[in-house]
Design an enzyme around this catalytic site. Structure first.
Site, short mmCIF file in Angstrom:
data_model
loop_
_atom_site.label_atom_id
_atom_site.label_comp_id
_atom_site.label_asym_id
_atom_site.label_seq_id
_atom_site.Cartn_x
_atom_site.Cartn_y
_atom_site.Cartn_z
CE1 TYR A 108 1.07 -0.38 4.40
CE2 TYR A 108 0.20 1.85 4.33
CZ TYR A 108 0.93 0.88 4.96
OH TYR A 108 1.54 1.17 6.15
NE ARG A 163 6.89 4.11 0.76
CZ ARG A 163 6.59 4.91 1.79
NH1 ARG A 163 7.50 5.14 2.72
NH2 ARG A 163 5.41 5.47 1.90
NE ARG A 171 -5.48 -19.65 2.67
CZ ARG A 171 -4.54 -20.50 3.08
NH1 ARG A 171 -4.49 -21.73 2.61
NH2 ARG A 171 -3.64 -20.13 3.96
CG HIS A 229 0.80 -21.01 1.02
ND1 HIS A 229 -0.29 -21.81 1.33
CD2 HIS A 229 1.13 -20.39 2.17
CE1 HIS A 229 -0.60 -21.66 2.60
NE2 HIS A 229 0.24 -20.81 3.14
CE LYS A 281 3.22 3.13 3.19
NZ LYS A 281 3.33 3.10 4.64
CD GLU A 285 9.78 1.59 10.69
OE1 GLU A 285 9.60 2.59 9.98
OE2 GLU A 285 9.74 0.43 10.25
CG LEU A 316 8.17 2.08 5.06
CD1 LEU A 316 8.03 0.92 4.08
CD2 LEU A 316 6.85 2.75 5.28
N1 PDD Z 1 2.77 4.98 7.50
N2 PDD Z 1 7.34 3.59 9.13
C1 PDD Z 1 6.21 2.88 9.04
C2 PDD Z 1 6.16 1.53 9.69
C3 PDD Z 1 5.09 3.39 8.35
O1 PDD Z 1 3.96 2.66 8.25
C4 PDD Z 1 5.17 4.69 7.78
C5 PDD Z 1 4.02 5.27 7.00
C6 PDD Z 1 6.38 5.39 7.91
C7 PDD Z 1 6.57 6.77 7.30
O2 PDD Z 1 6.57 6.70 5.90
P1 PDD Z 1 6.10 7.94 5.04
O3 PDD Z 1 6.89 9.10 5.48
O4 PDD Z 1 6.39 7.55 3.65
O5 PDD Z 1 4.61 8.16 5.31
C8 PDD Z 1 7.44 4.81 8.58
C9 PDD Z 1 1.61 5.43 6.78
C10 PDD Z 1 1.37 6.91 6.93
C11 PDD Z 1 0.41 4.60 7.18
O6 PDD Z 1 0.61 3.41 7.41
O7 PDD Z 1 -0.71 5.11 7.21
#
Ligand code: PDD
Length: 287
Positions: free
Chosen positions: A33, A52, A100, A102, A149, A181, A206
């Site tokens: 996403y 990304r 379904r 894998h 992501k 993070e 991330l």
């Molecule tokens: N989250 N780390 C994680 C685990 C995240 O899920 C996100 C973003 C970030 C920051 O990434 P960015 O600056 O590209 O938004 C760091 C989004 C906002 C979400 O899950 O809604």
């Protein structure tokens, strides 16, 4: 007016929008996403988010569902149909629908693209930044490729819920005593020399798009940055702390667990960087 969602080429009423029960995102979290913010109808950090998105899809061997230009038009159209100017836009791509099993489906199935948009309140975000937010520490139990992501966010969900239960805004994830993070944000601290410290890009975090733009802003403001891991204890002794994400921009942190940072007010470095980020994001925003 009914809220509108985008589902595989169609704009549908949000309440009627649905995906198949054998969508692999639903069954295997086999998808990715992106989340971004549009202000005045222009998407902040759009290039970074789309790059990304491509990297995440490449890592999972899922095709980009449409070209970049078409995707931007669809995002704009979605926001327009929802009559929004400032919006949070969510994009999700999964490996599509297949019985379904894998392994990747054979024959190949087209990826599924879903997008939603809802109002984003910039004033509310600024008011929150003026107060600062608190974070709690929480074990980082995620898998080894969190740079992708992926929609598989269960550890992040549990961490965020733990934060909410404590009345905190975010959970800082800790592995081997180091803060990697936040559950949905990147984590930063400021040392007593005014140097910014944040975990380096790796498979363990991330790589935030906001983080990247904030790094550019820091350089332009001639603020030194060390991209290195930091311990929870170091964070609690820091002069300032903040988080970055598409939805939080640069958000000052004033409390970590029970430790109040400084005088308990947002720090000047974080606030300066927030203003610089907003100005830069506006300047480079895409149509
Ligand atoms: N989250 N780390 C994680 C685990 C995240 O899920 C996100 C973003 C970030 C920051 O990434 P960015 O600056 O590209 O938004 C760091 C989004 C906002 C979400 O899950 O809604």
């Amino acid at each position: 007016m009914a809220q509108i969602a985008y589902v595989n080429g169609a704009y549908v009423r949000h309440c009627d929008a649905a995906v198949h029960i054998e969508d692999r995102g639903y069954q295997f979290a086999d998808g990715i996403y992106e989340a971004c913010i549009m202000i005045d109808g222009r998407c902040w950090d759009i290039d970074g988010h789309l790059e990304r998105m491509k990297r995440s899809l490449d890592a999972l061997e899922i095709d980009m569902p449409m070209g970049r230009r078409a995707l931007m038009i669809a995002m704009g159209e979605l926001v327009r149909r929802n009559r929004l100017r400032d919006a949070f836009v969510y994009l999700q791509v999964t490996r599509g629908v297949a019985p379904r099993n894998h392994p990747f489906p054979k024959p190949w199935t087209p990826p599924a693209l879903v997008m939603t948009a809802r109002r984003f309140n910039l004033d509310q975000s600024d008011a929150q930044a003026a107060r600062g937010v608190s974070v709690i520490s929480h074990p980082d139990i995620r898998w080894g490729r969190v740079d992708i992501k992926s929609v598989g966010l269960l550890p992040n969900v549990l961490a965020k819920e733990a934060a909410v239960k404590e009345g905190a805004y975010e959970a800082w994830l800790v592995r081997d005593d180091k803060v990697t993070e936040g559950s949905s944000t990147n984590a930063w601290i400021v040392d007593d020399q005014g140097v910014l410290i944040t975990h380096p890009k790796s498979h363990e975090i991330l790589g935030g798009i906001t983080r990247e733009t904030a790094l550019v802003c820091a350089q332009e403001l001639q603020i030194k940055v060390h991209e290195r891991a930091f311990a929870l204890e170091e964070a609690k002794n820091a002069t300032e702390a903040f988080i970055t994400s598409a939805t939080s921009f640069v958000m000052p942190v004033t409390k970590i667990d029970t430790t109040v940072l400084g005088n308990g007010k947002p720090g000047p470095v974080a606030l300066r960087l927030r203003e610089a980020y907003k100005a830069k994001a506006r300047e480079i925003a895409g149509a």
